[in-house]
Design a protein around this motif. Sequence first.
Motif, PDB file in Angstrom:
ATOM      1  N   LEU A  87       0.843  -1.370  -0.002  1.00  0.00           N
ATOM      2  CA  LEU A  87       0.071   0.176  -0.057  1.00  0.00           C
ATOM      3  C   LEU A  87       0.837   1.407  -0.071  1.00  0.00           C
ATOM      4  O   LEU A  87       0.677   2.140  -0.890  1.00  0.00           O
ATOM      5  CB  LEU A  87      -0.852  -0.106   1.248  1.00  0.00           C
ATOM      6  CG  LEU A  87      -1.754   1.147   1.510  1.00  0.00           C
ATOM      7  CD1 LEU A  87      -2.936   1.165   0.653  1.00  0.00           C
ATOM      8  CD2 LEU A  87      -2.391   1.025   2.955  1.00  0.00           C
ATOM      9  N   ALA A 108      -6.496   0.261  -4.298  1.00  0.00           N
ATOM     10  CA  ALA A 108      -7.913  -0.215  -3.733  1.00  0.00           C
ATOM     11  C   ALA A 108      -7.638  -1.496  -3.197  1.00  0.00           C
ATOM     12  O   ALA A 108      -8.514  -2.037  -2.206  1.00  0.00           O
ATOM     13  CB  ALA A 108      -8.703  -0.040  -4.895  1.00  0.00           C
ATOM     14  N   GLU A 109      -7.072  -2.709  -4.113  1.00  0.00           N
ATOM     15  CA  GLU A 109      -7.097  -3.727  -3.718  1.00  0.00           C
ATOM     16  C   GLU A 109      -6.380  -3.971  -2.163  1.00  0.00           C
ATOM     17  O   GLU A 109      -6.765  -4.876  -1.398  1.00  0.00           O
ATOM     18  CB  GLU A 109      -6.186  -4.553  -4.692  1.00  0.00           C
ATOM     19  CG  GLU A 109      -6.940  -5.008  -6.033  1.00  0.00           C
ATOM     20  CD  GLU A 109      -6.124  -5.477  -7.228  1.00  0.00           C
ATOM     21  OE1 GLU A 109      -5.087  -6.033  -6.924  1.00  0.00           O
ATOM     22  OE2 GLU A 109      -6.724  -5.490  -8.371  1.00  0.00           O
ATOM     23  N   CYS A 110      -5.407  -3.029  -2.112  1.00  0.00           N
ATOM     24  CA  CYS A 110      -4.639  -3.424  -0.707  1.00  0.00           C
ATOM     25  C   CYS A 110      -5.831  -2.865   0.290  1.00  0.00           C
ATOM     26  O   CYS A 110      -5.765  -3.725   1.253  1.00  0.00           O
ATOM     27  CB  CYS A 110      -3.565  -2.482  -0.792  1.00  0.00           C
ATOM     28  SG  CYS A 110      -2.013  -2.978  -1.755  1.00  0.00           S
ATOM     29  N   PHE A 111      -6.419  -1.678   0.006  1.00  0.00           N
ATOM     30  CA  PHE A 111      -7.325  -1.285   1.051  1.00  0.00           C
ATOM     31  C   PHE A 111      -8.304  -2.467   1.419  1.00  0.00           C
ATOM     32  O   PHE A 111      -8.771  -2.717   2.462  1.00  0.00           O
ATOM     33  CB  PHE A 111      -8.197  -0.201   0.587  1.00  0.00           C
ATOM     34  CG  PHE A 111      -7.169   1.200   0.868  1.00  0.00           C
ATOM     35  CD1 PHE A 111      -6.427   1.287   1.992  1.00  0.00           C
ATOM     36  CD2 PHE A 111      -7.044   2.095  -0.087  1.00  0.00           C
ATOM     37  CE1 PHE A 111      -5.905   2.582   2.269  1.00  0.00           C
ATOM     38  CE2 PHE A 111      -6.314   3.389  -0.017  1.00  0.00           C
ATOM     39  CZ  PHE A 111      -5.619   3.536   1.238  1.00  0.00           C
ATOM     40  N   MET A 112      -8.729  -3.280   0.238  1.00  0.00           N
ATOM     41  CA  MET A 112      -9.666  -4.107   0.553  1.00  0.00           C
ATOM     42  C   MET A 112      -9.130  -5.381   1.196  1.00  0.00           C
ATOM     43  O   MET A 112      -9.814  -5.830   2.344  1.00  0.00           O
ATOM     44  CB  MET A 112     -10.359  -4.590  -0.747  1.00  0.00           C
ATOM     45  CG  MET A 112     -11.120  -3.727  -1.452  1.00  0.00           C
ATOM     46  SD  MET A 112     -12.605  -3.361  -0.783  1.00  0.00           S
ATOM     47  CE  MET A 112     -13.383  -5.101  -0.913  1.00  0.00           C
ATOM     48  N   PRO A 117     -12.634  -0.889   3.385  1.00  0.00           N
ATOM     49  CA  PRO A 117     -13.307  -0.677   1.972  1.00  0.00           C
ATOM     50  C   PRO A 117     -13.701   0.727   1.822  1.00  0.00           C
ATOM     51  O   PRO A 117     -13.892   0.883   0.572  1.00  0.00           O
ATOM     52  CB  PRO A 117     -14.653  -1.567   2.316  1.00  0.00           C
ATOM     53  CG  PRO A 117     -14.748  -1.739   3.670  1.00  0.00           C
ATOM     54  CD  PRO A 117     -13.442  -1.839   4.193  1.00  0.00           C
ATOM     55  N   ALA A 120     -10.981   2.500  -0.257  1.00  0.00           N
ATOM     56  CA  ALA A 120     -10.724   1.705  -1.511  1.00  0.00           C
ATOM     57  C   ALA A 120     -11.774   2.381  -2.596  1.00  0.00           C
ATOM     58  O   ALA A 120     -11.354   2.493  -3.971  1.00  0.00           O
ATOM     59  CB  ALA A 120     -11.242   0.181  -1.700  1.00  0.00           C
ATOM     60  N   TRP A 145     -15.411  -2.517  -6.526  1.00  0.00           N
ATOM     61  CA  TRP A 145     -16.311  -1.495  -5.887  1.00  0.00           C
ATOM     62  C   TRP A 145     -17.675  -1.913  -5.343  1.00  0.00           C
ATOM     63  O   TRP A 145     -17.886  -1.880  -4.189  1.00  0.00           O
ATOM     64  CB  TRP A 145     -16.943  -0.637  -7.006  1.00  0.00           C
ATOM     65  CG  TRP A 145     -17.288   0.709  -6.651  1.00  0.00           C
ATOM     66  CD1 TRP A 145     -17.664   1.106  -5.202  1.00  0.00           C
ATOM     67  CD2 TRP A 145     -17.695   1.992  -7.350  1.00  0.00           C
ATOM     68  NE1 TRP A 145     -18.025   2.318  -5.281  1.00  0.00           N
ATOM     69  CE2 TRP A 145     -18.012   2.783  -6.743  1.00  0.00           C
ATOM     70  CE3 TRP A 145     -17.690   2.214  -8.685  1.00  0.00           C
ATOM     71  CZ2 TRP A 145     -18.381   4.197  -6.984  1.00  0.00           C
ATOM     72  CZ3 TRP A 145     -18.157   3.508  -9.299  1.00  0.00           C
ATOM     73  CH2 TRP A 145     -18.466   4.344  -8.371  1.00  0.00           C
ATOM     74  N   ALA A 148     -16.362  -3.736  -2.152  1.00  0.00           N
ATOM     75  CA  ALA A 148     -16.291  -2.579  -1.018  1.00  0.00           C
ATOM     76  C   ALA A 148     -17.783  -2.236  -0.353  1.00  0.00           C
ATOM     77  O   ALA A 148     -17.802  -2.036   0.760  1.00  0.00           O
ATOM     78  CB  ALA A 148     -15.700  -1.298  -1.664  1.00  0.00           C
TER      79      ALA A 148
END
Length: 179
Positions: A87, A108-112, A117, A120, A145, A148
């Motif tokens: 990230l 975004a994938e890392c946040f998920m 979410p 993301a 999305w 999320a």
Amino acid sequence: SNSTLKMRIGDIKLQRVTNQIQRLEAALLKDPTNAEYKAKLDKARQLEQQAGIDTFRERCEAFPSDLSLKFSYGEYLYKAGQFKDALSQFQKAIADPKVADVANEKLAECFMRLEKPKMAVKPIEFSLSKSVAQSERWKSLMYLWGQALRQMGEEAGAKEKFEKIYEVDISFKDVGDLI
């Protein structure tokens, strides 16, 4: 110079492991039940991840302003499951216009993966604005999305995203089951 030599050594290590992975994948195609090949392939993939992490960490240290190196470093960290460290690299890489849209997607994938979410959504929206409508990448981003939104408890919004995918590709992942 010393940094040039280190870069070349890193390239050779990565290429060697990549070649080994390709050979093992070809062998598994011929004999898909061979447990020895599967074990060797798993080990080779782990070696590739570690070689990539080591190589790009050194490159980022040698060339701290090269944002494309940070992106590549982040990709290897992500593959290794080191999402928090990945990230950080993607956050830096988004400043490079050449990789900004893909870096935002990875962000975004890392946040998920880190179960954040809400954080993301903005990177997903940015990447969506740069993707071709109804392309595979567009569908993947819409799916992300939707996931999320589901994690945030916004079922109606999530369903809307999944329906948009379903309108263009009923066989994409499990969207048929999600709507």
